[in-house]
Scaffold this motif. Structure first.
Motif, PDB file in Angstrom:
ATOM      1  N   ALA A 311       0.821  -1.208   0.000  1.00 43.21           N
ATOM      2  CA  ALA A 311       0.000   0.000   0.000  1.00 43.21           C
ATOM      3  C   ALA A 311       0.859   1.265   0.000  1.00 43.21           C
ATOM      4  CB  ALA A 311      -0.926  -0.001   1.216  1.00 43.21           C
ATOM      5  N   LEU A 312       2.050   1.205   0.589  1.00 44.07           N
ATOM      6  CA  LEU A 312       2.947   2.359   0.582  1.00 44.07           C
ATOM      7  C   LEU A 312       3.603   2.559  -0.783  1.00 44.07           C
ATOM      8  CD1 LEU A 312       4.739   1.986   4.040  1.00 44.07           C
ATOM      9  CD2 LEU A 312       2.984   3.657   3.423  1.00 44.07           C
ATOM     10  N   LEU A 313       3.935   1.472  -1.453  1.00 46.58           N
ATOM     11  CA  LEU A 313       4.620   1.571  -2.743  1.00 46.58           C
ATOM     12  C   LEU A 313       3.677   2.014  -3.857  1.00 46.58           C
ATOM     13  CD1 LEU A 313       7.059   1.085  -4.638  1.00 46.58           C
ATOM     14  CD2 LEU A 313       6.318  -1.305  -4.808  1.00 46.58           C
ATOM     15  N   ALA A 314       2.468   1.472  -3.877  1.00 41.35           N
ATOM     16  CA  ALA A 314       1.558   1.672  -5.012  1.00 41.35           C
ATOM     17  C   ALA A 314       1.333   3.139  -5.376  1.00 41.35           C
ATOM     18  CB  ALA A 314       0.236   0.968  -4.744  1.00 41.35           C
ATOM     19  N   PRO A 315       1.008   4.026  -4.431  1.00 40.04           N
ATOM     20  CA  PRO A 315       0.782   5.420  -4.827  1.00 40.04           C
ATOM     21  C   PRO A 315       2.074   6.189  -5.082  1.00 40.04           C
ATOM     22  CG  PRO A 315       0.452   5.176  -2.475  1.00 40.04           C
ATOM     23  CD  PRO A 315       0.665   3.796  -3.019  1.00 40.04           C
ATOM     24  N   SER A 316       3.193   5.666  -4.626  1.00 43.82           N
ATOM     25  CA  SER A 316       4.469   6.346  -4.865  1.00 43.82           C
ATOM     26  C   SER A 316       4.806   6.330  -6.341  1.00 43.82           C
ATOM     27  CB  SER A 316       5.585   5.678  -4.055  1.00 43.82           C
ATOM     28  OG  SER A 316       5.279   5.687  -2.678  1.00 43.82           O
ATOM     29  N   LYS A 317       4.591   5.200  -6.985  1.00 37.50           N
ATOM     30  CA  LYS A 317       4.795   5.053  -8.423  1.00 37.50           C
ATOM     31  C   LYS A 317       3.882   3.928  -8.867  1.00 37.50           C
ATOM     32  CE  LYS A 317       7.884   7.216 -11.119  1.00 37.50           C
ATOM     33  NZ  LYS A 317       8.205   8.649 -11.020  1.00 37.50           N
ATOM     34  N   VAL A 318       2.812   4.276  -9.544  1.00 39.82           N
ATOM     35  CA  VAL A 318       1.741   3.322  -9.826  1.00 39.82           C
ATOM     36  C   VAL A 318       2.242   2.100 -10.587  1.00 39.82           C
ATOM     37  CG1 VAL A 318      -0.451   3.008 -11.040  1.00 39.82           C
ATOM     38  CG2 VAL A 318      -0.012   5.127  -9.794  1.00 39.82           C
ATOM     39  N   VAL A 319       3.156   2.290 -11.549  1.00 41.53           N
ATOM     40  CA  VAL A 319       3.574   1.173 -12.400  1.00 41.53           C
ATOM     41  C   VAL A 319       4.267   0.073 -11.609  1.00 41.53           C
ATOM     42  CG1 VAL A 319       3.747   2.539 -14.505  1.00 41.53           C
ATOM     43  CG2 VAL A 319       5.706   2.417 -12.963  1.00 41.53           C
TER      44      VAL A 319
END
Length: 550
Positions: A311-319
């Motif tokens: 959940a922390l990674l996903a919005p940082s860089k969607v791809v």
């Protein structure tokens, strides 16, 4: 007569046997000495090569500063090597600790060599970190106003004057360096970056912002403040990647190698948010691999940790959210029931999607062309035009395919070069690494993902296909994001893509290429770590030697 000849032959024959035995003993003794003192021999050989390289760098720089830094790099490598060997018998996780030693030492060297503002987009990242620090210190920054100390504004102006890494940058840093601030009064400066300050979640910038806060509270000077923020960013990266290496049951070597690539260290030792993104991507990959190849039931903390990092990674860089889809490989035996397995996998993927929608919905709609602002006119620096949109690309699939193929044809070698770090800073021509450095780095990467004595796990074909498929989707997503967010419709090659954008996907892509038919029958971990430390030190010595003459 025949008896005498026979005796002579026998004596001669016996003598030859004795001589041969003596040679074998000498050879065996020599090999035993080499084996017993291999640590000393390797260290001596590396130091000798680096010393010759240092003299070569001095020959074209003619600078005592260059020679001094080259000597320091030799000392750092020798110290790191001796420390790594000492850890072998005293630390349980010696390979991981050796990696951490290399990561911190090389990161500090990169931070010294690359002066403030000489890392791509660092001015923007520094302003974004300072803005978050202002919020923490209740200074109330706005879109058009950034409260900074007077000393820091002077340093910021110097960063904006030139992005070129050269002697003038070092001279300015030396002349203006002060341990404590001379003028800590606040002034409002207008951020010069054209990037949106809210482009990334605040937790990505939190470590560097805390470094700025701490330096402000201690009344440190502008350059100590700047470097403390850099160090906190490096520390966050080191903790995340070290944790990933510790927990992953396979692929440790490729993760350590990727973490020690010049491009990775270049970003991690700066204010770049890529440090946090790469660290989170590696940690999520390691958690997924532990879940897939681990034994027994997954613990509650293991499940919670994986969902939180996803959940922390996903919005940082969607791809890079594609990494979370590795959870589909987690076997049923790791859950108490089939329902529990399906429930956990759905939660992990679902939380990532919710995080994306919560932070990135507006941006994704704008990039897709469904929602837009400014009458369809977009800006790229001083240029204006219309970017490609998803709806436009879908409506003309033939041209879209040709656009990607032309891009791979024209930019493919550039992607490989900037993946490993063959071109650092703002792609200065003078600092570009010679071809042999790029080739050596690529060879080390290829060796690192092969099976070996300390990482001998076989990856099933189905798993390799999914690894490769997810890496490919993520890579194409990176390129697509720059197509709709940085490329004008009149351009025939996708603009703005750099090899560093593929670093978070590198461990997954590398494991997809692991073959069951190739196995290196020696442990590679510590050797790869030390090789990367030495290559980085030599590369930095060369870079610094050239920079002091620019």
């Amino acid at each position: 007569m025949r008896v005498v000849l026979l005796v002579c032959v026998m004596v001669r024959s016996t003598g030859e046997v004795r001589i041969a035995s003596a040679k074998q003993v000498m050879q065996k003794g020599f090999l035993e000495v080499l084996h017993r003192h291999r640590v000393d021999m390797i260290l001596i050989a590396v130091v000798a090569v680096m010393t010759i390289h240092a003299l070569y760098c001095y020959s074209f720089s003619d600078s005592r500063l260059a020679l001094a830094f080259s000597c320091v790099s030799v000392i750092v490598v020798a110290f790191a090597y001796l420390l790594i060997r000492a850890l072998e018998s005293r630390v349980r996780h010696q390979v991981e600790m050796a990696f951490l030693v290399g990561l911190i030492s090389c990161g500090l060297l990169y931070s010294v060599v690359f002066a403030p503002g000489t890392v791509p987009d660092e001015t923007f990242h520094f302003e974004a970190s300072y803005k978050l620090a202002d919020y923490i210190m209740l200074q109330s920054p706005t879109v058009d106003s950034l409260p900074v100390r007077e000393d820091d504004s002077i340093m910021l102006n110097g960063m904006l004057e030139s992005y070129t890494l050269g002697y003038d940058k070092y001279r300015t840093a030396i002349d203006q360096f002060a341990f404590f601030a001379n003028d800590a009064s606040r002034v409002a400066v207008e951020p010069v970056s054209s990037f949106d300050w809210t482009a990334n979640p605040p937790y990505i910038k939190l470590p560097s912002a805390l470094g700025i806060v701490l330096a402000t509270l201690l009344n440190l000077g502008s350059y100590p403040l700047f470097y403390l923020g850099r160090f906190f960013n490096l520390l966050m990266f080191a903790v995340l990647v070290y944790s990933a290496v510790r927990i992953t049951p396979i692929g440790k070597n490729v993760m350590m190698t990727a973490g020690l690539l010049p491009m990775t260290l270049h970003l991690a030792s700066s204010y770049s948010y890529d440090a946090g993104i790469i660290g989170l991507a590696f940690l999520l990959t390691g958690m997924c691999l532990r879940a897939v190849y681990g034994e027994g039931l997954m613990s509650r903390w293991e499940k919670v940790g994986l969902v939180v990092i996803a959940a922390l990674l996903a919005p940082s860089k969607v791809v890079y959210a594609v990494i979370v889809f590795l959870v589909v490989l987690i076997p049923r035996k790791r859950f108490p029931s089939t329902a529990a397995s399906v429930r956990f996998k759905s939660i992990a993927i679902g939380c990532s999607l919710v995080a994306i929608l919560a932070f990135r919905a507006a941006v994704l709609l704008q990039m897709s062309g469904i929602a837009s602002s400014g009458g369809g006119v977009s800006s790229r620096g001083d240029e204006q035009g219309t970017f490609y949109s998803l709806t436009g690309l879908i409506s003309d699939p033939a041209n879209t395919v040709l656009l990607f193929l032309r891009t791979f044809d024209v930019q493919g070698s550039f992607y490989l070069e900037t993946l490993v770090g063959g071109s650092l800073a703002w792609f200065q021509i003078e600092l570009k690494a010679p071809l042999y450095v790029t080739v050596v780095l690529l060879i080390i990467v290829m060796i690192s993902f092969q099976r070996c004595e300390d990482d001998n796990a076989l990856v099933p074909v189905a798993h390799r296909i999914l690894f490769g498929g997810l890496a490919l989707v993520g890579g194409l997503g990176v390129i697509l994001s720059m197509l709709v967010g940085w490329t004008f419709t009149y351009e025939n090659v996708i603009q703005g893509v750099q090899g560093r954008y593929f670093l978070p996907l590198l461990p997954m892509a590398a494991l997809a290429m692991r073959s069951k038919h190739v196995c290196i029958d020696i442990p590679l971990g510590e050797g790869l770590v030390f090789a990367m430390i030495a290559v980085n030190a030599m590369y930095l010595a060369r870079t610094f030697s050239i920079a002091v003459g620019v």
